[in-house]
Design a protein around this motif. Sequence first.
Motif, PDB file in Angstrom:
ATOM      1  N   THR A 177      21.565  17.746  20.288  1.00 60.70           N
ATOM      2  CA  THR A 177      22.738  17.565  21.145  1.00 60.70           C
ATOM      3  C   THR A 177      23.018  16.107  21.477  1.00 60.70           C
ATOM      4  O   THR A 177      24.125  15.767  21.894  1.00 60.70           O
ATOM      5  CB  THR A 177      22.564  18.337  22.461  1.00 60.70           C
ATOM      6  OG1 THR A 177      21.388  17.857  23.144  1.00 60.70           O
ATOM      7  CG2 THR A 177      22.427  19.826  22.188  1.00 60.70           C
ATOM      8  N   TRP A 219      10.870  24.545  11.569  1.00 62.73           N
ATOM      9  CA  TRP A 219      11.779  24.965  12.640  1.00 62.73           C
ATOM     10  C   TRP A 219      12.966  25.723  12.093  1.00 62.73           C
ATOM     11  O   TRP A 219      13.305  26.801  12.569  1.00 62.73           O
ATOM     12  CB  TRP A 219      12.221  23.726  13.416  1.00 62.73           C
ATOM     13  CG  TRP A 219      13.285  23.948  14.440  1.00 62.73           C
ATOM     14  CD1 TRP A 219      13.139  24.520  15.674  1.00 62.73           C
ATOM     15  CD2 TRP A 219      14.675  23.579  14.315  1.00 62.73           C
ATOM     16  NE1 TRP A 219      14.344  24.527  16.329  1.00 62.73           N
ATOM     17  CE2 TRP A 219      15.307  23.956  15.529  1.00 62.73           C
ATOM     18  CE3 TRP A 219      15.422  22.967  13.321  1.00 62.73           C
ATOM     19  CZ2 TRP A 219      16.662  23.748  15.744  1.00 62.73           C
ATOM     20  CZ3 TRP A 219      16.765  22.747  13.534  1.00 62.73           C
ATOM     21  CH2 TRP A 219      17.381  23.144  14.738  1.00 62.73           C
ATOM     22  N   TYR A 220      13.636  25.187  11.060  1.00 67.26           N
ATOM     23  CA  TYR A 220      14.816  25.903  10.574  1.00 67.26           C
ATOM     24  C   TYR A 220      14.462  27.093   9.691  1.00 67.26           C
ATOM     25  O   TYR A 220      15.304  27.949   9.437  1.00 67.26           O
ATOM     26  CB  TYR A 220      15.837  24.970   9.918  1.00 67.26           C
ATOM     27  CG  TYR A 220      15.499  24.268   8.621  1.00 67.26           C
ATOM     28  CD1 TYR A 220      15.145  24.964   7.474  1.00 67.26           C
ATOM     29  CD2 TYR A 220      15.616  22.872   8.533  1.00 67.26           C
ATOM     30  CE1 TYR A 220      14.897  24.311   6.275  1.00 67.26           C
ATOM     31  CE2 TYR A 220      15.375  22.200   7.340  1.00 67.26           C
ATOM     32  CZ  TYR A 220      15.011  22.935   6.210  1.00 67.26           C
ATOM     33  OH  TYR A 220      14.771  22.272   5.026  1.00 67.26           O
ATOM     34  N   ASP A 263      16.051  18.927  19.161  1.00 67.69           N
ATOM     35  CA  ASP A 263      17.249  18.781  19.985  1.00 67.69           C
ATOM     36  C   ASP A 263      18.286  17.971  19.210  1.00 67.69           C
ATOM     37  O   ASP A 263      18.058  16.806  18.882  1.00 67.69           O
ATOM     38  CB  ASP A 263      16.892  18.075  21.297  1.00 67.69           C
ATOM     39  CG  ASP A 263      18.090  17.932  22.232  1.00 67.69           C
ATOM     40  OD1 ASP A 263      19.167  18.479  21.907  1.00 67.69           O
ATOM     41  OD2 ASP A 263      17.955  17.267  23.277  1.00 67.69           O
ATOM     42  N   HIS A 319      17.746  30.410  15.967  1.00 66.95           N
ATOM     43  CA  HIS A 319      17.771  29.286  16.911  1.00 66.95           C
ATOM     44  C   HIS A 319      18.220  27.996  16.227  1.00 66.95           C
ATOM     45  O   HIS A 319      18.888  27.165  16.832  1.00 66.95           O
ATOM     46  CB  HIS A 319      16.396  29.090  17.567  1.00 66.95           C
ATOM     47  CG  HIS A 319      15.266  28.864  16.602  1.00 66.95           C
ATOM     48  ND1 HIS A 319      14.316  29.824  16.335  1.00 66.95           N
ATOM     49  CD2 HIS A 319      14.920  27.795  15.840  1.00 66.95           C
ATOM     50  CE1 HIS A 319      13.439  29.352  15.465  1.00 66.95           C
ATOM     51  NE2 HIS A 319      13.797  28.122  15.148  1.00 66.95           N
ATOM     52  N   SER A 366      25.471  20.911  17.243  1.00 71.45           N
ATOM     53  CA  SER A 366      24.991  19.573  16.923  1.00 71.45           C
ATOM     54  C   SER A 366      26.099  18.531  16.986  1.00 71.45           C
ATOM     55  O   SER A 366      27.255  18.793  16.657  1.00 71.45           O
ATOM     56  CB  SER A 366      24.380  19.581  15.524  1.00 71.45           C
ATOM     57  OG  SER A 366      24.095  18.263  15.083  1.00 71.45           O
ATOM     58  N   ALA A 397      21.583  25.757  17.086  1.00 65.38           N
ATOM     59  CA  ALA A 397      21.477  24.323  17.348  1.00 65.38           C
ATOM     60  C   ALA A 397      22.390  23.517  16.431  1.00 65.38           C
ATOM     61  O   ALA A 397      23.012  22.540  16.856  1.00 65.38           O
ATOM     62  CB  ALA A 397      20.023  23.877  17.173  1.00 65.38           C
ATOM     63  N   THR A 411      10.233  35.629  14.284  1.00 65.27           N
ATOM     64  CA  THR A 411       9.915  34.220  14.518  1.00 65.27           C
ATOM     65  C   THR A 411       8.635  33.959  15.286  1.00 65.27           C
ATOM     66  O   THR A 411       8.285  32.806  15.504  1.00 65.27           O
ATOM     67  CB  THR A 411      11.073  33.542  15.272  1.00 65.27           C
ATOM     68  OG1 THR A 411      11.274  34.207  16.522  1.00 65.27           O
ATOM     69  CG2 THR A 411      12.352  33.580  14.457  1.00 65.27           C
ATOM     70  N   ALA A 468       8.289  26.055  17.689  1.00 62.78           N
ATOM     71  CA  ALA A 468       9.016  26.516  18.873  1.00 62.78           C
ATOM     72  C   ALA A 468      10.517  26.443  18.645  1.00 62.78           C
ATOM     73  O   ALA A 468      11.013  25.491  18.037  1.00 62.78           O
ATOM     74  CB  ALA A 468       8.630  25.669  20.087  1.00 62.78           C
ATOM     75  N   PRO A 469      11.273  27.424  19.122  1.00 59.14           N
ATOM     76  CA  PRO A 469      12.733  27.406  18.937  1.00 59.14           C
ATOM     77  C   PRO A 469      13.408  26.160  19.496  1.00 59.14           C
ATOM     78  O   PRO A 469      14.439  25.715  18.982  1.00 59.14           O
ATOM     79  CB  PRO A 469      13.192  28.669  19.666  1.00 59.14           C
ATOM     80  CG  PRO A 469      12.010  29.585  19.625  1.00 59.14           C
ATOM     81  CD  PRO A 469      10.810  28.680  19.740  1.00 59.14           C
ATOM     82  N   ASP A 470      12.833  25.581  20.553  1.00 60.37           N
ATOM     83  CA  ASP A 470      13.440  24.398  21.174  1.00 60.37           C
ATOM     84  C   ASP A 470      12.776  23.101  20.719  1.00 60.37           C
ATOM     85  O   ASP A 470      12.893  22.065  21.373  1.00 60.37           O
ATOM     86  CB  ASP A 470      13.378  24.508  22.693  1.00 60.37           C
ATOM     87  CG  ASP A 470      11.942  24.616  23.219  1.00 60.37           C
ATOM     88  OD1 ASP A 470      11.003  24.726  22.395  1.00 60.37           O
ATOM     89  OD2 ASP A 470      11.763  24.603  24.449  1.00 60.37           O
ATOM     90  N   ALA A 471      12.069  23.139  19.580  1.00 63.21           N
ATOM     91  CA  ALA A 471      11.337  21.961  19.120  1.00 63.21           C
ATOM     92  C   ALA A 471      12.260  20.818  18.706  1.00 63.21           C
ATOM     93  O   ALA A 471      11.864  19.658  18.740  1.00 63.21           O
ATOM     94  CB  ALA A 471      10.421  22.342  17.953  1.00 63.21           C
TER      95      ALA A 471
END
Length: 561
Positions: free
Chosen positions: A251, A236-237, A249, A287, A295, A291, A543, A244-247
């Motif tokens: 937050t 991801w990074y 979270d 992405h 964070s 994030a 990506t 996926a960019p939203d894989a």
Amino acid sequence: MTYAITQTCCNDATCVAVCPVNCIRPTPQERDFGRTEMLHIDPATCIDCGACADACPVDAIFPVDSLSPAQAGYAAVNAAYFADKAPLEAAPGPNFHPWGAPTFERSLPSDFAPIRVAVVGTGPAGMYAAEDLLLHTNAEVTLVDRLPVAGGLVRYGVAPDHPATKKVGDTFARFHTHPRVRVRLGVEVGKDVTAEELAAHHDAVVYAVGASADRRLGIPGEELPGSVSATAFVSWYNAHPEAAPDAIDLTGAERVVVVGNGNVALDVARILVMDPEALAGTDIADHALAALRGSRVREVVLLGRRGPEDAAYTASELRALTHLPGVRLVVDDHDPRTGAAIDAATGGGAGVDGGVPGDGKAALLRDVARETVDWSRPPAAGRRIVLRFHSAPVAMDGDSAVRAVRVTEGPGEREIPAGLALRAVGYRGLPVPGLPFDEATGTVPHERGRVAGMPGTYVVGWIKRGPSGGIGANRTCAAETIGTLLADAVAGALPVPSRTSQAFRRLVRRRGAQVVDARGLAAIDRAERSQGHASGRPRVKLTTVAALLATAGGSRPRRPD
């Protein structure tokens, strides 16, 4: 003045080969080679010629008087390795090679017809194999990869804040345009072409497909949302097109638990708590940077089943954590065995753990704060990494998502609240359709790289030996495999291909594969570097597979091949 080898050492021994006074050890002929975490320069023998620094593919070698404060300790690390070592014999003549005589013939007879070899996988293992073939024979090499871009774990596994390590990719990239190389990216064995079809177009096939799956913990709750493999997090990074960019979270989690204490575990912990602005100048995925900027993570807990003296991470990666700006490193003092191991690490000398004095990795923790952490309270202010040894995960608790990780504590258990749990307990190879596979080890059965029962088929890298060893370990691994291949060629044991390499390209195109060749790969590289230059970064990675293919396709017209 002398030189010192530092944190980013890849251990591939390129420096050993160019040293005129044999001051870099261990050499590939010594028993310690492959067992040490890094190579070392003897300050008493070094003549300050700089040949090693010029040859190093990962910029790991510097003059001692120019080391940064974070790297200054490596002068002592290098010197300590030689405390109980006898010097190598002086070079007996101008043709002396510090590696000694090769253990196999690394070339084919001059009148031997060129052989065609396909190398499946463009990471370090595959590229060391290709390099060996191109430099020592007149072989023609076809580079095959299921992704439409080359690089493997150099591109998608090395942390973005380790740019020097990524420079080995530039060394490999010079072979992409070699006149005896054909690049066929975006071609997957088992999907676009069978292993039998690939073999029919080449004299030999070398599989360097790595170990792309993650090992499982086998504990309750492992499948809950919020339980993620470190493999997926790293992808991801690093802008892997299948991530996926939203894989991920970040937050909702103030605390993250990382199960494992190898280098990958340290990588993900470091990325989670370091200042995002320190990553803004790297090739991290956009992405992921966004994030991390949003964070809430303030604390990462690293779980190790055993004590600090048995930690799987390398000493150099642990040293880096002790110099991470704005981040406290803490040892959880919940188990008296942890403190006892650290306190006992007071001896001198150097071992095979990379030249760290005394009891190695435990000794490096002597100056790290120890606290008995109260897990019932939220993370303290600021950012920190907590090393918790003698603690194994028992379960991941939560109803609809992970809310805590239950771990062992003495004879009982302890719940550590966490909004995210990362599993970093190792990689595992996956079966290659058409090849035998050992489920127990996650590797392809072989003899010195030769696949059992499949003449002309070979393996190299993690799919051969299991997921152990860094970038440099693949060099000696590839040397063994290519030595076996060349011996088979001389013995007439390679099957004769029934089709040409040009027919192979036509075959995969008929199957619908969107093949990226050397021109397309160069177009991707130019586009990423151009975008990076505009924002002060080495590159901005494309990506998605679609973006990679579209950029590669823009390189028309192509040469006929």
